[in-house]
Design a protein around this motif. Structure first.
Motif, PDB file in Angstrom:
ATOM      1  N   ASP B 255       0.829  -1.218   0.000  1.00 17.07           N
ATOM      2  CA  ASP B 255       0.000   0.000   0.000  1.00 17.07           C
ATOM      3  C   ASP B 255       0.860   1.263   0.000  1.00 17.07           C
ATOM      4  O   ASP B 255       0.542   2.244  -0.681  1.00 17.07           O
ATOM      5  CB  ASP B 255      -0.949  -0.009   1.200  1.00 17.07           C
ATOM      6  CG  ASP B 255      -2.001  -1.118   1.078  1.00 17.07           C
ATOM      7  OD1 ASP B 255      -1.988  -1.837   0.054  1.00 17.07           O
ATOM      8  OD2 ASP B 255      -2.820  -1.259   2.005  1.00 17.07           O
ATOM      9  N   SER B 258       1.974   1.886  -3.449  1.00 17.49           N
ATOM     10  CA  SER B 258       0.934   2.290  -4.407  1.00 17.49           C
ATOM     11  C   SER B 258       0.887   3.812  -4.540  1.00 17.49           C
ATOM     12  O   SER B 258       0.584   4.332  -5.606  1.00 17.49           O
ATOM     13  CB  SER B 258      -0.432   1.746  -3.993  1.00 17.49           C
ATOM     14  OG  SER B 258      -0.951   2.477  -2.888  1.00 17.49           O
ATOM     15  N   PHE B 350      -8.965   4.760   5.371  1.00 20.51           N
ATOM     16  CA  PHE B 350      -9.220   3.376   4.988  1.00 20.51           C
ATOM     17  C   PHE B 350      -9.019   2.506   6.221  1.00 20.51           C
ATOM     18  O   PHE B 350      -7.956   2.557   6.840  1.00 20.51           O
ATOM     19  CB  PHE B 350      -8.275   2.958   3.858  1.00 20.51           C
ATOM     20  CG  PHE B 350      -8.488   3.747   2.610  1.00 20.51           C
ATOM     21  CD1 PHE B 350      -7.944   5.013   2.470  1.00 20.51           C
ATOM     22  CD2 PHE B 350      -9.281   3.255   1.586  1.00 20.51           C
ATOM     23  CE1 PHE B 350      -8.163   5.785   1.342  1.00 20.51           C
ATOM     24  CE2 PHE B 350      -9.516   4.010   0.444  1.00 20.51           C
ATOM     25  CZ  PHE B 350      -8.954   5.269   0.320  1.00 20.51           C
ATOM     26  N   TYR B 354      -8.171  -5.030   4.755  1.00 24.51           N
ATOM     27  CA  TYR B 354      -8.605  -5.271   3.367  1.00 24.51           C
ATOM     28  C   TYR B 354      -9.086  -3.999   2.656  1.00 24.51           C
ATOM     29  O   TYR B 354      -9.541  -4.047   1.521  1.00 24.51           O
ATOM     30  CB  TYR B 354      -9.640  -6.409   3.310  1.00 24.51           C
ATOM     31  CG  TYR B 354      -8.947  -7.713   3.491  1.00 24.51           C
ATOM     32  CD1 TYR B 354      -8.375  -8.371   2.398  1.00 24.51           C
ATOM     33  CD2 TYR B 354      -8.758  -8.255   4.752  1.00 24.51           C
ATOM     34  CE1 TYR B 354      -7.658  -9.542   2.562  1.00 24.51           C
ATOM     35  CE2 TYR B 354      -8.042  -9.428   4.939  1.00 24.51           C
ATOM     36  CZ  TYR B 354      -7.487 -10.070   3.830  1.00 24.51           C
ATOM     37  OH  TYR B 354      -6.763 -11.213   3.985  1.00 24.51           O
ATOM     38  N   SER B 355      -8.973  -2.889   3.337  1.00 27.32           N
ATOM     39  CA  SER B 355      -9.371  -1.621   2.724  1.00 27.32           C
ATOM     40  C   SER B 355      -8.130  -0.930   2.174  1.00 27.32           C
ATOM     41  O   SER B 355      -7.709   0.120   2.627  1.00 27.32           O
ATOM     42  CB  SER B 355     -10.072  -0.749   3.754  1.00 27.32           C
ATOM     43  OG  SER B 355     -11.103  -1.488   4.387  1.00 27.32           O
ATOM     44  N   SER B 356      -7.585  -1.557   1.161  1.00 28.86           N
ATOM     45  CA  SER B 356      -6.368  -1.041   0.545  1.00 28.86           C
ATOM     46  C   SER B 356      -6.679   0.277  -0.158  1.00 28.86           C
ATOM     47  O   SER B 356      -7.728   0.426  -0.790  1.00 28.86           O
ATOM     48  CB  SER B 356      -5.881  -2.083  -0.459  1.00 28.86           C
ATOM     49  OG  SER B 356      -4.803  -1.594  -1.181  1.00 28.86           O
ATOM     50  N   GLU B 357      -5.772   1.221  -0.086  1.00 26.22           N
ATOM     51  CA  GLU B 357      -6.044   2.559  -0.610  1.00 26.22           C
ATOM     52  C   GLU B 357      -6.486   2.568  -2.079  1.00 26.22           C
ATOM     53  O   GLU B 357      -7.438   3.284  -2.426  1.00 26.22           O
ATOM     54  CB  GLU B 357      -4.832   3.467  -0.347  1.00 26.22           C
ATOM     55  CG  GLU B 357      -5.040   4.915  -0.703  1.00 26.22           C
ATOM     56  CD  GLU B 357      -4.898   5.140  -2.183  1.00 26.22           C
ATOM     57  OE1 GLU B 357      -5.611   6.027  -2.711  1.00 26.22           O
ATOM     58  OE2 GLU B 357      -4.095   4.434  -2.830  1.00 26.22           O
ATOM     59  N   PRO B 358      -5.844   1.790  -2.981  1.00 23.04           N
ATOM     60  CA  PRO B 358      -6.289   1.848  -4.391  1.00 23.04           C
ATOM     61  C   PRO B 358      -7.755   1.437  -4.613  1.00 23.04           C
ATOM     62  O   PRO B 358      -8.350   1.815  -5.625  1.00 23.04           O
ATOM     63  CB  PRO B 358      -5.314   0.887  -5.088  1.00 23.04           C
ATOM     64  CG  PRO B 358      -4.060   1.005  -4.272  1.00 23.04           C
ATOM     65  CD  PRO B 358      -4.572   1.076  -2.853  1.00 23.04           C
ATOM     66  N   LEU B 359      -8.327   0.700  -3.671  1.00 25.59           N
ATOM     67  CA  LEU B 359      -9.761   0.427  -3.718  1.00 25.59           C
ATOM     68  C   LEU B 359     -10.547   1.734  -3.788  1.00 25.59           C
ATOM     69  O   LEU B 359     -11.558   1.846  -4.497  1.00 25.59           O
ATOM     70  CB  LEU B 359     -10.126  -0.360  -2.454  1.00 25.59           C
ATOM     71  CG  LEU B 359     -11.595  -0.535  -2.096  1.00 25.59           C
ATOM     72  CD1 LEU B 359     -12.282  -1.423  -3.122  1.00 25.59           C
ATOM     73  CD2 LEU B 359     -11.730  -1.142  -0.694  1.00 25.59           C
ATOM     74  N   ASP B 361      -9.215   4.629  -4.892  1.00 22.89           N
ATOM     75  CA  ASP B 361      -8.861   5.344  -6.123  1.00 22.89           C
ATOM     76  C   ASP B 361      -9.795   4.995  -7.266  1.00 22.89           C
ATOM     77  O   ASP B 361     -10.056   5.819  -8.136  1.00 22.89           O
ATOM     78  CB  ASP B 361      -7.432   4.971  -6.558  1.00 22.89           C
ATOM     79  CG  ASP B 361      -6.381   5.632  -5.709  1.00 22.89           C
ATOM     80  OD1 ASP B 361      -6.714   6.626  -5.039  1.00 22.89           O
ATOM     81  OD2 ASP B 361      -5.228   5.155  -5.723  1.00 22.89           O
ATOM     82  N   TYR B 362     -10.258   3.740  -7.273  1.00 25.28           N
ATOM     83  CA  TYR B 362     -10.941   3.252  -8.457  1.00 25.28           C
ATOM     84  C   TYR B 362     -12.385   2.861  -8.273  1.00 25.28           C
ATOM     85  O   TYR B 362     -13.155   2.889  -9.216  1.00 25.28           O
ATOM     86  CB  TYR B 362     -10.203   2.007  -8.989  1.00 25.28           C
ATOM     87  CG  TYR B 362      -8.853   2.339  -9.520  1.00 25.28           C
ATOM     88  CD1 TYR B 362      -8.744   3.059 -10.700  1.00 25.28           C
ATOM     89  CD2 TYR B 362      -7.696   1.976  -8.848  1.00 25.28           C
ATOM     90  CE1 TYR B 362      -7.496   3.407 -11.208  1.00 25.28           C
ATOM     91  CE2 TYR B 362      -6.453   2.312  -9.338  1.00 25.28           C
ATOM     92  CZ  TYR B 362      -6.359   3.033 -10.516  1.00 25.28           C
ATOM     93  OH  TYR B 362      -5.146   3.378 -11.008  1.00 25.28           O
ATOM     94  N   PHE B 363     -12.763   2.426  -7.074  1.00 26.90           N
ATOM     95  CA  PHE B 363     -13.944   1.586  -7.096  1.00 26.90           C
ATOM     96  C   PHE B 363     -14.947   1.782  -5.970  1.00 26.90           C
ATOM     97  O   PHE B 363     -16.157   1.635  -6.193  1.00 26.90           O
ATOM     98  CB  PHE B 363     -13.479   0.119  -7.086  1.00 26.90           C
ATOM     99  CG  PHE B 363     -14.461  -0.808  -7.697  1.00 26.90           C
ATOM    100  CD1 PHE B 363     -14.513  -0.954  -9.078  1.00 26.90           C
ATOM    101  CD2 PHE B 363     -15.353  -1.521  -6.918  1.00 26.90           C
ATOM    102  CE1 PHE B 363     -15.433  -1.800  -9.667  1.00 26.90           C
ATOM    103  CE2 PHE B 363     -16.284  -2.368  -7.501  1.00 26.90           C
ATOM    104  CZ  PHE B 363     -16.323  -2.506  -8.876  1.00 26.90           C
ATOM    105  N   ALA B 364     -14.483   2.086  -4.758  1.00 28.66           N
ATOM    106  CA  ALA B 364     -15.396   2.013  -3.606  1.00 28.66           C
ATOM    107  C   ALA B 364     -16.527   3.027  -3.703  1.00 28.66           C
ATOM    108  O   ALA B 364     -17.647   2.747  -3.287  1.00 28.66           O
ATOM    109  CB  ALA B 364     -14.609   2.212  -2.305  1.00 28.66           C
ATOM    110  N   PRO B 366     -16.300   6.745  -2.764  1.00 27.10           N
ATOM    111  CA  PRO B 366     -15.866   8.082  -2.331  1.00 27.10           C
ATOM    112  C   PRO B 366     -14.895   8.688  -3.339  1.00 27.10           C
ATOM    113  O   PRO B 366     -14.247   7.969  -4.103  1.00 27.10           O
ATOM    114  CB  PRO B 366     -15.170   7.807  -0.990  1.00 27.10           C
ATOM    115  CG  PRO B 366     -15.821   6.561  -0.481  1.00 27.10           C
ATOM    116  CD  PRO B 366     -16.067   5.728  -1.720  1.00 27.10           C
ATOM    117  N   ASN B 367     -14.806   9.999  -3.337  1.00 25.68           N
ATOM    118  CA  ASN B 367     -13.994  10.668  -4.341  1.00 25.68           C
ATOM    119  C   ASN B 367     -12.503  10.458  -4.093  1.00 25.68           C
ATOM    120  O   ASN B 367     -12.060  10.458  -2.953  1.00 25.68           O
ATOM    121  CB  ASN B 367     -14.316  12.159  -4.362  1.00 25.68           C
ATOM    122  CG  ASN B 367     -14.155  12.724  -5.748  1.00 25.68           C
ATOM    123  OD1 ASN B 367     -13.035  12.894  -6.216  1.00 25.68           O
ATOM    124  ND2 ASN B 367     -15.261  12.974  -6.418  1.00 25.68           N
TER     125      ASN B 367
END
Lengths: 432, 432
Positions: B255, B258, B350, B354-359, B361-364, B366-367
């Motif tokens: 992480d 990343s 985060f 399992y709440s990796s930062e890139p999650l 960036d792309y998907f979860a 939130p902005n």
């Protein structure tokens, strides 16, 4: 005040004329302001006190820069107790209104183990700038401090320039104390903004600076933006009255003048569908001006930036009003709430013939720090929002991440960010 | 990455080192940026196309400056359909999250005839800047457009620099189209910011400009602030991981990397109470770097702005984290929600392993546009709030004003604003 028929062209000309009042046009002071800021950042208190000596002709040192409890007590002795009573009544209204602006943290969760949310946190330290000199506005002190207080800011740090005797205006002090300032320092101008932005030995560095000021203060706030946050940059005051033939011309004229008296650069505009009202307002304005104490300022403001605009229809009037995006708007028509629904751009909207604009300056409760110079298109009144900030919250369980990890990895890979993709992949390595 | 024991002094040194990355330090480009902005304001399209020729080596004219539907169709033919699918899934999450940020207008009324309220209006025109060149981030296009769309902005106007062939990156176009951009123009750099701020013959003037960019774009946005609104000024990316001995060192290392891969100026910091974790993470980092595609960037970022900080207690770790106010924060401890409650300053938090930062960036949802460089102390993530503004509403009946008119008059008189006092008094003249 000029009377002009409203067209696309006249609207364009008026907008251009009004923008001449913008602080963006005063680039010539920028060098001076930057020099002051740089000196404060390098030398701290030494530079601050030297500028205070130079600009305010006051001897300020580490010993007397902070206003003492004793000075606050003295201030109460010189301020009319009736004014203190009014300040207290007004504060009740201002607090009640701003309490309604408070936002809560929130979250949503799902049973497969995701939680998303938004955490609201007040700012820790806020600087409130209060101008000194001849124009002393305790109402402005209330309006800047209360939303910070309601937001829950830990330390509200006020600065205001001292007079040559090293004292601060007593009504400023009383208003600050009533509103709940935690610390008050004797500093003004760009040097005070520098002290709040960078911190000195005496004055703490803050997270955000709010409050009105002259052109030096405005340029200094703009220059430190990003390093700290600021409120929107205040320009000269404005009023725009939308009226039909049902309006009382005497009330309309009085309200136009209430903003014209602020400043030679202030702007007062009437847009009306009634030629008769236009003529009557024009006469009433001339009558009133004669007997008002600030008639020279008013006359200059009206000559330069005062307009009576004749519109064919109320829709055309609203369209022009939206283009002008005035700080204050009054709607004095037969159906003022319906007109209000069509208004997109205005700092504060006063509805009906008894909602005179100065009611909002002092008493009703909404903030009187409002976007000027067309910025009501994108800025809001000063509010509790200005003194909080938000953090996003993300929680995913192992199961939840596992379901979608390939999607995240693919998105990251498409941006050639392999370490991003790796940070997700590493959590499931060897599983598939 | 240096391993350092956390003390007041080391925290201070680290903060000073991190602030070196601030765009405030790049004053030397300001003159160039101002010249570009002035030219665009004076000459419009002519200057815009000349700069595009100079900086992007592309021949752009009024005829091809706006991206056509045909160009968007072509873009879909070259982008991997699997990526389009991921973009669509991600958009669902981003929209759902931002829908929760919507604020309503509200009012309160009393039976004696006062109504106070706050009207929420979306901005009319918003400019979204999207960088071009080698680093193309469709995720960033989604994150900037969706909140504007959810807020109800009328026209979302995107600009992005063309390549020398006069074309725009296809994944940028696909992302913009999926997210709902209304118009897309081929323009980049400070000249694009000038075009959006002042308008040209081809590009409309907007109310607010958002989106990341290089130093020229950042300085141009700062320079036009006040004339239009802007989002906060983005700096290099940051991650701060708070971890105890329960954390998986391999996940933490992945992480940290990343964010380090974004930029040589990016910063990756671990604060931990566990010396054992610190050592293991350091080894894992060295292992991973070897096999990551952006290893040179990562190595420079880690050498300059990477830290492993050893804290005595989690409270001390949180205190340092609040002082650093990182863009991204991960909390990987036994009781991560409890630690989160103590966090005041972070753009996005985060929680759990399992709440990796890139999650995020792309998907979860939130902005991913977040405050950097310590500005999480006073700025918030990009949100629907950025694309609305508020107007205060004030209505008082005759009765309601009559009850308090003396108070308002007295307050106005105390500020020597006689026209203000007059505007209230005139409504009751001859009555008492």
């Amino acid at each position: 005040m000029r009377t002009v028929t409203l067209t696309k062209e006249t609207t364009k000309d008026i907008l251009e004329n009004l923008l001449k009042r913008s602080p963006n046009q005063y680039g010539s002071y920028e060098t001076a302001v930057r020099e002051i800021l740089a000196k404060i950042q390098e030398e701290g208190d030494g530079a601050l006190f030297a500028y205070t000596k130079k600009f305010d002709r006051a001897e300020i040192t580490e010993q007397n820069v902070r206003v003492t409890d004793e000075e606050i007590r003295e201030a109460y002795e010189t301020v009319d107790p009736a004014l203190v009573d009014v300040i207290r009544k007004s504060l009740v209204n201002i607090r009640n209104y701003h309490e309604k602006q408070k936002q809560n943290s929130w979250f949503t969760s799902s049973e497969d183990g995701t939680m998303l949310g938004q955490k609201v946190t007040p700012l820790e330290k806020v600087g409130v700038y209060v101008p000194g000199g001849k124009a002393v506005y305790p109402s402005s002190v209330l309006m800047n401090i209360v939303p910070a207080k309601v937001a829950g800011v830990d330390r509200i740090i006020m600065t205001t320039p001292p007079g040559p005797d090293g004292k601060v205006n007593p009504s400023t002090l009383v208003a600050a104390n009533e509103a709940g300032a935690d610390e008050i320092y004797k500093a003004g101008g760009a040097q005070a903004i520098g002290a709040l932005a960078y911190g000195t030995q005496s004055i703490p560095k803050v997270d955000k600076i709010v409050g009105p000021g002259n052109i030096f203060v405005a340029l200094a706030k703009k220059a430190v933006y990003g390093h700290v946050s600021i409120d929107s940059i205040a320009g000269p005051s404005e009023i725009l009255v939308l009226a039909d033939d049902s309006a009382n011309p005497r009330f309309v004229a009085a309200d136009l003048l209430s903003q014209a008296e602020h400043d030679e650069l202030a702007s007062a505009i009437l847009i009306t569908t009634s030629r008769e009202l236009a003529e009557k307002v024009s006469c009433e304005v001339d009558e009133f001006v004669k007997r008002l104490s600030r008639k020279e300022i008013i006359q200059k403001s009206l000559d330069q930036f005062g307009y009576i605009l004749l519109a064919e229809t109320m829709d055309q009037a609203v369209e022009a009003a939206n283009a002008i995006a005035s700080e204050h708007m009054e709607i004095v028509t037969r159906n003022p709430f319906e007109v209000m629904m069509k208004v997109r751009n205005a700092g504060a909207i006063f509805i009906g013939e008894y909602s005179s604009e100065p009611l909002g300056d002092y008493f009703a409760g909404p903030n009187h720090v409002l976007p000027t110079n067309g910025t009501a298109k994108f800025f809001s009144p000063l509010s509790v929002d200005d003194f909080i900030k938000k953090s996003s919250i993300v929680y995913y369980s192992r199961e939840a991440l596992k379901k979608i990890h390939k999607d995240v990895e693919q998105f990251a890979a498409s941006e050639q960010l392999t370490a991003h993709a790796n940070s997700i992949a590493v959590r499931f390595e060897g599983e598939e």
